[in-house]
Write a protein that holds these residues in place. Sequence first.
Motif, PDB file in Angstrom:
ATOM      1  N   LYS A  11       0.828  -1.201   0.000  1.00 43.98           N
ATOM      2  CA  LYS A  11       0.000   0.000   0.000  1.00 43.98           C
ATOM      3  C   LYS A  11       0.861   1.248   0.000  1.00 43.98           C
ATOM      4  O   LYS A  11       0.571   2.230  -0.701  1.00 43.98           O
ATOM      5  CB  LYS A  11      -0.919  -0.015   1.227  1.00 43.98           C
ATOM      6  CG  LYS A  11      -1.861   1.182   1.303  1.00 43.98           C
ATOM      7  CD  LYS A  11      -2.759   1.082   2.533  1.00 43.98           C
ATOM      8  CE  LYS A  11      -3.694   2.296   2.616  1.00 43.98           C
ATOM      9  NZ  LYS A  11      -4.566   2.221   3.819  1.00 43.98           N
ATOM     10  N   LYS A  12       1.927   1.204   0.764  1.00 42.12           N
ATOM     11  CA  LYS A  12       2.838   2.342   0.845  1.00 42.12           C
ATOM     12  C   LYS A  12       3.492   2.618  -0.503  1.00 42.12           C
ATOM     13  O   LYS A  12       3.636   3.777  -0.918  1.00 42.12           O
ATOM     14  CB  LYS A  12       3.906   2.069   1.910  1.00 42.12           C
ATOM     15  CG  LYS A  12       4.860   3.225   2.179  1.00 42.12           C
ATOM     16  CD  LYS A  12       5.811   2.820   3.286  1.00 42.12           C
ATOM     17  CE  LYS A  12       6.846   3.891   3.566  1.00 42.12           C
ATOM     18  NZ  LYS A  12       7.788   3.473   4.639  1.00 42.12           N
ATOM     19  N   SER A  13       3.896   1.574  -1.209  1.00 43.35           N
ATOM     20  CA  SER A  13       4.529   1.751  -2.522  1.00 43.35           C
ATOM     21  C   SER A  13       3.541   2.340  -3.519  1.00 43.35           C
ATOM     22  O   SER A  13       3.901   3.199  -4.329  1.00 43.35           O
ATOM     23  CB  SER A  13       5.072   0.420  -3.042  1.00 43.35           C
ATOM     24  OG  SER A  13       4.031  -0.467  -3.385  1.00 43.35           O
ATOM     25  N   ASN A  14       2.283   1.902  -3.459  1.00 50.05           N
ATOM     26  CA  ASN A  14       1.262   2.426  -4.369  1.00 50.05           C
ATOM     27  C   ASN A  14       0.970   3.889  -4.088  1.00 50.05           C
ATOM     28  O   ASN A  14       0.842   4.710  -4.996  1.00 50.05           O
ATOM     29  CB  ASN A  14      -0.025   1.607  -4.257  1.00 50.05           C
ATOM     30  CG  ASN A  14       0.140   0.189  -4.772  1.00 50.05           C
ATOM     31  OD1 ASN A  14       0.966  -0.058  -5.647  1.00 50.05           O
ATOM     32  ND2 ASN A  14      -0.634  -0.737  -4.224  1.00 50.05           N
ATOM     33  N   VAL A  34       7.249  -1.640  -5.655  1.00 48.30           N
ATOM     34  CA  VAL A  34       7.375  -2.408  -4.416  1.00 48.30           C
ATOM     35  C   VAL A  34       8.582  -3.338  -4.459  1.00 48.30           C
ATOM     36  O   VAL A  34       9.097  -3.748  -3.417  1.00 48.30           O
ATOM     37  CB  VAL A  34       6.079  -3.212  -4.144  1.00 48.30           C
ATOM     38  CG1 VAL A  34       5.958  -4.375  -5.120  1.00 48.30           C
ATOM     39  CG2 VAL A  34       6.028  -3.701  -2.695  1.00 48.30           C
ATOM     40  N   ASN A  35       9.061  -3.673  -5.654  1.00 51.82           N
ATOM     41  CA  ASN A  35      10.215  -4.560  -5.784  1.00 51.82           C
ATOM     42  C   ASN A  35      11.534  -3.804  -5.970  1.00 51.82           C
ATOM     43  O   ASN A  35      12.535  -4.401  -6.382  1.00 51.82           O
ATOM     44  CB  ASN A  35      10.021  -5.523  -6.965  1.00 51.82           C
ATOM     45  CG  ASN A  35       8.950  -6.563  -6.673  1.00 51.82           C
ATOM     46  OD1 ASN A  35       8.808  -7.032  -5.541  1.00 51.82           O
ATOM     47  ND2 ASN A  35       8.170  -6.919  -7.682  1.00 51.82           N
ATOM     48  N   ASP A  36      11.519  -2.515  -5.667  1.00 52.99           N
ATOM     49  CA  ASP A  36      12.745  -1.730  -5.743  1.00 52.99           C
ATOM     50  C   ASP A  36      13.543  -1.903  -4.451  1.00 52.99           C
ATOM     51  O   ASP A  36      12.988  -1.797  -3.345  1.00 52.99           O
ATOM     52  CB  ASP A  36      12.404  -0.246  -5.945  1.00 52.99           C
ATOM     53  CG  ASP A  36      13.641   0.624  -5.978  1.00 52.99           C
ATOM     54  OD1 ASP A  36      14.366   0.586  -6.984  1.00 52.99           O
ATOM     55  OD2 ASP A  36      13.890   1.341  -4.976  1.00 52.99           O
ATOM     56  N   THR A  37      14.838  -2.168  -4.586  1.00 50.79           N
ATOM     57  CA  THR A  37      15.686  -2.412  -3.413  1.00 50.79           C
ATOM     58  C   THR A  37      15.676  -1.239  -2.441  1.00 50.79           C
ATOM     59  O   THR A  37      15.511  -1.413  -1.234  1.00 50.79           O
ATOM     60  CB  THR A  37      17.141  -2.700  -3.843  1.00 50.79           C
ATOM     61  OG1 THR A  37      17.169  -3.866  -4.666  1.00 50.79           O
ATOM     62  CG2 THR A  37      18.028  -2.933  -2.627  1.00 50.79           C
ATOM     63  N   SER A  38      15.849  -0.033  -2.973  1.00 55.30           N
ATOM     64  CA  SER A  38      15.910   1.150  -2.126  1.00 55.30           C
ATOM     65  C   SER A  38      14.594   1.366  -1.380  1.00 55.30           C
ATOM     66  O   SER A  38      14.587   1.670  -0.179  1.00 55.30           O
ATOM     67  CB  SER A  38      16.238   2.381  -2.970  1.00 55.30           C
ATOM     68  OG  SER A  38      16.275   3.544  -2.167  1.00 55.30           O
ATOM     69  N   PHE A  39      13.477   1.190  -2.083  1.00 52.62           N
ATOM     70  CA  PHE A  39      12.182   1.372  -1.445  1.00 52.62           C
ATOM     71  C   PHE A  39      11.993   0.371  -0.307  1.00 52.62           C
ATOM     72  O   PHE A  39      11.612   0.749   0.804  1.00 52.62           O
ATOM     73  CB  PHE A  39      11.044   1.204  -2.451  1.00 52.62           C
ATOM     74  CG  PHE A  39       9.698   1.047  -1.779  1.00 52.62           C
ATOM     75  CD1 PHE A  39       9.070   2.141  -1.203  1.00 52.62           C
ATOM     76  CD2 PHE A  39       9.099  -0.199  -1.669  1.00 52.62           C
ATOM     77  CE1 PHE A  39       7.852   2.003  -0.543  1.00 52.62           C
ATOM     78  CE2 PHE A  39       7.882  -0.348  -1.021  1.00 52.62           C
ATOM     79  CZ  PHE A  39       7.256   0.754  -0.452  1.00 52.62           C
ATOM     80  N   GLN A  40      12.245  -0.905  -0.577  1.00 49.66           N
ATOM     81  CA  GLN A  40      12.039  -1.929   0.460  1.00 49.66           C
ATOM     82  C   GLN A  40      12.953  -1.703   1.652  1.00 49.66           C
ATOM     83  O   GLN A  40      12.525  -1.820   2.804  1.00 49.66           O
ATOM     84  CB  GLN A  40      12.264  -3.327  -0.123  1.00 49.66           C
ATOM     85  CG  GLN A  40      11.098  -3.857  -0.917  1.00 49.66           C
ATOM     86  CD  GLN A  40      11.187  -5.369  -1.125  1.00 49.66           C
ATOM     87  OE1 GLN A  40      11.780  -6.093  -0.325  1.00 49.66           O
ATOM     88  NE2 GLN A  40      10.592  -5.839  -2.207  1.00 49.66           N
TER      89      GLN A  40
END
Length: 233
Positions: free
Chosen positions: A131-134, A140-146
Amino acid sequence: MIKKLIIILLLLTSQNTLYPMKLVPKYLNRNTPSFSNKEFQERIIKPPSFTPPDVIPKEMATHINSIDKDVIQMAKAAKARGFNTNQTAAIIGNLYHESKLNPSQKQYGKGPGRGLAQYTKGDKRYEYMQKKSNTNNQNVNDTSFQFNHILDEMLHSDPQITSNAWLGQKNQQDFLNTDNLKEATNMVSSKFLRPGKPQLQKRENISEYIKYLMGLHGLWNLNMLKNLKEEAL
């Protein structure tokens, strides 16, 4: 009289050259070392030597070169958020054990684990990350984001949103207060990720190697510089 004054001035000048004012120890004696400006700078600027750990995990020996940049970027991000060196190495070491730092990693054997931290697909923590990525229009599969999401969870655990990632503020605070690599590694595993099969020795070995890599790239603990400076002064 004039000769005496000249001699005194010469002595004072030579003393100041040998012992610059800022570097004169409070109590000069045979047991108190004095350092010239050049020696002082060398001791402060030159990084400590880093010896490879005695045990390098076999899986890392063939894989580490491909994720070396990810390790360093993660380490810089964690340090920028205030985590010390041992905490940072423990976090990245645990994530490496979970997913080889692959943000798209699926649990072996068709299990529910997903991503860097192998969050269980369908549970609150996994759903909130999606939900946060959206909401932020991020992959959501980005290394930096996760990784930054995981750091957010470690620092700001919210039971209403992430089902209290640390299972209590005390565990969270204990981790944020520790500066012991083994202790930090065990806490990330047992109190934050909570895997079914911890394999703590492997996690500790990997964390130790991550710390070694951080040292090679100049990401040592700033306390080391402070200690060197105090030793020189």
